[in-house]
Design a protein around this motif. Structure first.
Motif, PDB file in Angstrom:
ATOM      1  N   LEU A   1       0.945  -1.219  -0.115  1.00 30.24           N
ATOM      2  CA  LEU A   1      -0.048  -0.032   0.057  1.00 30.24           C
ATOM      3  C   LEU A   1       0.848   1.206  -0.010  1.00 30.24           C
ATOM      4  O   LEU A   1       0.433   2.253  -0.738  1.00 30.24           O
ATOM      5  N   HIS A   2       2.070   1.247   0.772  1.00 28.92           N
ATOM      6  CA  HIS A   2       2.973   2.231   0.793  1.00 28.92           C
ATOM      7  C   HIS A   2       3.537   2.854  -0.270  1.00 28.92           C
ATOM      8  O   HIS A   2       3.711   3.743  -0.948  1.00 28.92           O
ATOM      9  N   CYS A   3       3.883   1.700  -1.193  1.00 27.76           N
ATOM     10  CA  CYS A   3       4.443   1.716  -2.668  1.00 27.76           C
ATOM     11  C   CYS A   3       3.111   2.088  -3.667  1.00 27.76           C
ATOM     12  O   CYS A   3       3.624   3.245  -4.453  1.00 27.76           O
ATOM     13  N   LEU A   4       2.056   1.673  -3.331  1.00 31.09           N
ATOM     14  CA  LEU A   4       1.240   2.386  -4.274  1.00 31.09           C
ATOM     15  C   LEU A   4       0.711   3.818  -4.169  1.00 31.09           C
ATOM     16  O   LEU A   4       0.482   4.490  -4.885  1.00 31.09           O
ATOM     17  N   CYS A   5       0.794   4.022  -2.612  1.00 32.79           N
ATOM     18  CA  CYS A   5       0.662   5.558  -2.408  1.00 32.79           C
ATOM     19  C   CYS A   5       1.655   6.487  -2.933  1.00 32.79           C
ATOM     20  O   CYS A   5       1.662   7.437  -3.575  1.00 32.79           O
ATOM     21  N   ASN A   6       2.975   5.802  -2.924  1.00 33.80           N
ATOM     22  CA  ASN A   6       4.161   6.678  -3.606  1.00 33.80           C
ATOM     23  C   ASN A   6       3.835   6.846  -5.130  1.00 33.80           C
ATOM     24  O   ASN A   6       3.914   7.911  -5.859  1.00 33.80           O
TER      25      ASN A   6
ATOM     26  N   ALA B   1       0.665   6.581  -6.556  1.00 31.70           N
ATOM     27  CA  ALA B   1      -0.351   7.516  -6.875  1.00 31.70           C
ATOM     28  C   ALA B   1       0.249   8.896  -7.010  1.00 31.70           C
ATOM     29  O   ALA B   1      -0.470   9.742  -7.447  1.00 31.70           O
ATOM     30  N   TYR B   2       0.958   9.330  -5.796  1.00 34.43           N
ATOM     31  CA  TYR B   2       1.350  10.429  -5.783  1.00 34.43           C
ATOM     32  C   TYR B   2       2.363  10.987  -6.874  1.00 34.43           C
ATOM     33  O   TYR B   2       2.144  11.988  -7.683  1.00 34.43           O
ATOM     34  N   ILE B   3       3.268  10.200  -7.282  1.00 40.86           N
ATOM     35  CA  ILE B   3       4.160  10.239  -8.591  1.00 40.86           C
ATOM     36  C   ILE B   3       3.176  10.588  -9.802  1.00 40.86           C
ATOM     37  O   ILE B   3       3.469  11.331 -10.586  1.00 40.86           O
ATOM     38  N   CYS B   4       2.071   9.941 -10.007  1.00 42.91           N
ATOM     39  CA  CYS B   4       1.202  10.054 -11.180  1.00 42.91           C
ATOM     40  C   CYS B   4       0.198  11.046 -10.901  1.00 42.91           C
ATOM     41  O   CYS B   4      -0.528  11.136 -11.978  1.00 42.91           O
ATOM     42  N   GLY B   5       0.217  11.822  -9.908  1.00 44.25           N
ATOM     43  CA  GLY B   5      -0.669  12.903  -9.585  1.00 44.25           C
ATOM     44  C   GLY B   5      -2.192  12.756  -9.234  1.00 44.25           C
ATOM     45  O   GLY B   5      -2.827  13.285  -9.396  1.00 44.25           O
ATOM     46  N   ARG B   6      -2.363  11.202  -8.668  1.00 50.20           N
ATOM     47  CA  ARG B   6      -3.607  10.951  -8.326  1.00 50.20           C
ATOM     48  C   ARG B   6      -3.889  11.542  -6.986  1.00 50.20           C
ATOM     49  O   ARG B   6      -5.148  11.627  -6.708  1.00 50.20           O
ATOM     50  N   ILE B   7      -3.086  11.559  -6.197  1.00 52.53           N
ATOM     51  CA  ILE B   7      -3.130  12.013  -4.835  1.00 52.53           C
ATOM     52  C   ILE B   7      -1.821  12.993  -4.695  1.00 52.53           C
ATOM     53  O   ILE B   7      -0.897  12.839  -5.017  1.00 52.53           O
TER      54      ILE B   7
ATOM     55  N   ASN C   1       1.068  14.670  -1.851  1.00 52.64           N
ATOM     56  CA  ASN C   1       2.233  14.072  -1.136  1.00 52.64           C
ATOM     57  C   ASN C   1       1.605  14.096   0.421  1.00 52.64           C
ATOM     58  O   ASN C   1       1.820  13.097   1.179  1.00 52.64           O
ATOM     59  N   GLU C   2       0.819  15.226   0.768  1.00 51.54           N
ATOM     60  CA  GLU C   2       0.392  14.967   2.037  1.00 51.54           C
ATOM     61  C   GLU C   2      -0.928  14.008   2.282  1.00 51.54           C
ATOM     62  O   GLU C   2      -1.144  13.379   3.314  1.00 51.54           O
ATOM     63  N   GLU C   3      -1.607  13.838   1.063  1.00 49.96           N
ATOM     64  CA  GLU C   3      -2.630  12.803   1.022  1.00 49.96           C
ATOM     65  C   GLU C   3      -1.979  11.316   1.389  1.00 49.96           C
ATOM     66  O   GLU C   3      -2.343  10.424   2.116  1.00 49.96           O
ATOM     67  N   SER C   4      -1.013  11.168   0.555  1.00 50.94           N
ATOM     68  CA  SER C   4      -0.085   9.927   0.576  1.00 50.94           C
ATOM     69  C   SER C   4       0.498   9.598   1.884  1.00 50.94           C
ATOM     70  O   SER C   4       0.245   8.643   2.510  1.00 50.94           O
ATOM     71  N   GLN C   5       1.020  10.921   2.488  1.00 51.44           N
ATOM     72  CA  GLN C   5       1.578  10.599   4.041  1.00 51.44           C
ATOM     73  C   GLN C   5       0.513  10.129   4.887  1.00 51.44           C
ATOM     74  O   GLN C   5       0.587   9.245   5.873  1.00 51.44           O
ATOM     75  N   LEU C   6      -0.768  10.623   4.675  1.00 52.65           N
ATOM     76  CA  LEU C   6      -1.773  10.631   5.613  1.00 52.65           C
ATOM     77  C   LEU C   6      -2.276   9.135   5.616  1.00 52.65           C
ATOM     78  O   LEU C   6      -2.384   8.441   6.591  1.00 52.65           O
TER      79      LEU C   6
END
Length: 97
Positions: free
Chosen positions: A71-76, A78-84, A86-91
């Motif tokens: 999930l953490h990798c997927l959050c990264n 999603a952030y790189i792809c502009g879907r969320i 950085n703050e949302e990813s960290q949360l």
């Protein structure tokens, strides 16, 4: 002639059994979808931003074993792809760590 009728009846009965089997499979899948939707809604309520379904899928799949490394990798990603953001990813990572 009689032989044909019995074959037709037998095939018809087999078809009915197959249809009933498929209906049960569909009912099971519908139940799984309802459960997934309920869990997804519960997860979405925790956040005030949009969470992509693939992140929700990962959270639901790993809820029993509580291993959220992927999930953490997927959050990264999603952030790189502009879907969320950085703050949302960290949360998300903070809540599911």
């Amino acid at each position: 002639m009689i032989k044909r009728k019995s074959n037709y009846t037998l095939n018809h009965e087999e078809e009915i059994k197959e249809i009933e089997k498929r209906k049960k499979e569909i009912d099971v899948l519908n139940e799984k979808v309802l459960i997934w939707n309920a869990k997804a809604d519960k997860i979405r309520e925790q956040f005030d931003f949009f969470i992509p379904n693939y992140l929700i899928d990962e959270i639901i799949e790993k809820e029993i074993e509580k291993n959220y490394n992927n999930l953490h990798c997927l959050c990264n990603m999603a952030y790189i792809c502009g879907r969320i953001t950085n703050e949302e990813s960290q949360l998300i990572k903070k809540i599911y760590s």
